[in-house]
Scaffold this active site. Structure first.
Site, PDB file in Angstrom:
ATOM      1  N   PHE A 298       0.728  -1.118   0.118  1.00  0.00           N
ATOM      2  CA  PHE A 298       0.100   0.222   0.110  1.00  0.00           C
ATOM      3  C   PHE A 298       0.800   1.403  -0.183  1.00  0.00           C
ATOM      4  O   PHE A 298       1.636   1.284   0.839  1.00  0.00           O
ATOM      5  CB  PHE A 298      -0.992  -0.125   1.350  1.00  0.00           C
ATOM      6  CG  PHE A 298      -2.140  -0.872   0.997  1.00  0.00           C
ATOM      7  CD1 PHE A 298      -2.305  -1.571   0.040  1.00  0.00           C
ATOM      8  CD2 PHE A 298      -2.962  -1.009   2.231  1.00  0.00           C
ATOM      9  CE1 PHE A 298      -3.175  -2.741   0.027  1.00  0.00           C
ATOM     10  CE2 PHE A 298      -4.176  -1.863   2.251  1.00  0.00           C
ATOM     11  CZ  PHE A 298      -4.267  -2.827   1.111  1.00  0.00           C
ATOM     12  N   GLU A 299       0.555   2.066  -0.799  1.00  0.00           N
ATOM     13  CA  GLU A 299       1.020   3.552  -0.977  1.00  0.00           C
ATOM     14  C   GLU A 299       0.170   4.524  -0.421  1.00  0.00           C
ATOM     15  O   GLU A 299      -0.820   4.595  -1.262  1.00  0.00           O
ATOM     16  CB  GLU A 299       1.658   3.808  -2.344  1.00  0.00           C
ATOM     17  CG  GLU A 299       2.741   2.980  -2.801  1.00  0.00           C
ATOM     18  CD  GLU A 299       4.103   3.465  -2.492  1.00  0.00           C
ATOM     19  OE1 GLU A 299       4.100   4.529  -1.849  1.00  0.00           O
ATOM     20  OE2 GLU A 299       4.958   2.757  -2.741  1.00  0.00           O
ATOM     21  N   ILE A 300       0.546   5.085   0.788  1.00  0.00           N
ATOM     22  CA  ILE A 300      -0.716   5.747   1.294  1.00  0.00           C
ATOM     23  C   ILE A 300      -0.419   7.349   1.093  1.00  0.00           C
ATOM     24  O   ILE A 300      -1.609   8.101   1.599  1.00  0.00           O
ATOM     25  CB  ILE A 300      -0.688   5.574   3.017  1.00  0.00           C
ATOM     26  CG1 ILE A 300       0.671   5.919   3.652  1.00  0.00           C
ATOM     27  CG2 ILE A 300      -0.910   4.081   2.898  1.00  0.00           C
ATOM     28  CD1 ILE A 300       0.502   5.983   5.117  1.00  0.00           C
TER      29      ILE A 300
END
Length: 428
Positions: A298-300
């Protein structure tokens, strides 16, 4: 003799010199410092987690794991959430492993880890959503959280190396795993992607590998910042895995993206979506070697307008409003992931069915999907009932027809017997 020209004032000479230097040397953009009033230091964040664990020893436990290699040592803290510690895991519980802060400069990820642990134990609402019904989901999960995988690298960032993503001796931990390790693309940058001298040369990677072996997660998430995306394998090639596992992973990510992000996140393989291939990553190892059913990255958060030299601003929110928005949004995303993962793993029969009676999912789409499924089941029941009634009606008609034929045959037989008897009476 002609008079000498007057000497220019010292101030003008200084200004001219400054302009000359400025034209010859590019002046670097200002670097945004860490907003200390918003972000925890690494020590204070870990201390707060330890205090939280002490307050909720019925649900939380914390282990410190330390190892060394060739004179370099690292320590990782692993927090385990188990809603009912005394309950026996009979195979129906889903194991979830979350890693935050693998890159030192991505401070926002560890802040999400801290808030998520608070939500799991103390907070009943997030962004106005009542999480009381979510307790039934939590009863079926065991969650291990590594809030700061790269503590030594984080210390370097706090000391002023704001662009450093590597660990304490200059190795990128997300290039130190064994799947396609060591391959270098044409634009390879050793400062960004140094894979180390061998796969698992770094203590941090060794600890995480042993944790994956002992815990055997069903869901793995490696949490980063730099953009907003929901990635599945692969990172080292522009493809996704084949077969049922890929369909399962994509289904979970697309449902999460639709339910929570209104389809705004990138979904797909890291190698096919980011624009570059990454070799020796944790997520690819978790899929190919550890055989985790659902390994994700996940890139948040990412600020696309920030200068590439202004690393803190590029990877982390710098104002309190954006900070809170990112924290709340991604904590809710994890809760929905837990819900989606649990349901999909059970439907795929990867984990055994557990009791989820009276489970009211958070969010509306899943409720509608449950209603649709329920309607489908009811429709099938009705179709079955109709089919049964049709068969009964057929049997009844056959019964009446056979009864009529039997009666006809019986009456015919009686008539013949009467005629025969009558003829015998009139015989001479």
């Amino acid at each position: 003799m002609a008079a000498s020209p007057p000497c220019p004032p010292l101030r003008l000479l200084t200004l001219a010199l400054a302009l000359t230097v400025a034209s010859a040397v590019k002046i670097s953009a200002p670097h945004t410092p860490i907003p200390r009033d918003i972000y925890h230091s690494s020590d204070s964040l870990l201390d707060e987690i330890k205090a939280l664990v002490a307050r909720h020893s019925d649900k939380l436990s914390m282990d410190a794991v330390k190892t060394s290699n060739k004179g370099y040592s690292a320590e990782l803290f692993v927090v385990t959430f188990n809603h009912m510690k005394e309950s026996v895991d009979n195979g129906s519980k889903v194991h979830i492993l979350l890693s935050f802060g693998q890159h030192g400069r991505e401070l926002i990820t560890s802040e999400v880890a801290l808030r998520l642990l608070y939500i799991l134990t103390e907070k009943r609402k997030i962004a106005g959503v009542d999480l009381s019904s979510f307790e039934r989901v939590l009863e079926n999960l065991v969650i291990k959280v590594v809030p700061m995988e790269n503590l030594n690298g984080r210390k370097r960032v706090e000391e002023g190396e704001l662009c450093d993503r590597r660990n304490g001796r200059g190795v990128d931990l997300n290039r130190n795993w064994s799947v396609d390790w060591g391959k270098k693309e044409k634009d390879y940058d050793p400062y960004e992607e140094n894979p180390g001298i061998a796969p698992f040369s770094e203590p941090e990677a060794q600890i995480m590998r042993e944790l994956s072996r002992s815990f055997k997660p069903h869901i793995w998430v490696n949490v980063h910042s730099g953009m907003e995306a929901l990635f599945m394998p692969y990172d080292h090639k522009n493809t996704t895995p084949n077969g049922a596992s890929a369909h399962l992973m994509r289904s979970v990510l697309e449902n999460l993206n639709h339910r929570h992000f209104q389809d705004s996140c990138l979904v797909g393989s890291g190698g096919g979506s980011v624009g570059y291939l990454a070799h020796g990553t944790t997520t690819d190892y978790m899929h190919d070697i550890a055989k985790v059913p659902m390994p994700f990255t996940f890139e948040i958060y990412g600020d696309e307008k920030a200068s590439t030299d202004d690393c803190f601003k590029m990877f982390n929110p710098v104002d309190k409003t954006t900070f809170d928005r990112v924290i709340n949004k991604w904590c809710m995303a994890f809760l929905i992931l837990f819900e989606e993962g649990l349901r999909n793993l059970r439907e795929a029969q990867i984990v055994s069915q557990g009791a989820l009676d009276n489970w009211v999912p958070i969010g509306g789409d899943i409720v509608e999907r449950n209603v649709e499924r329920k309607s489908t089941r009811e429709r099938r029941k009705l179709e079955g009932l109709d089919l049964g009634m049709q068969e009964l009606r057929t049997y009844f008609r056959l019964f009446m027809l056979s009864t009529f034929l039997l009666m006809f045959m019986f009456c015919t037989r009686i008539s013949k017997n009467r005629n025969r008897d009558s003829s015998n009476v009139f015989d001479p």
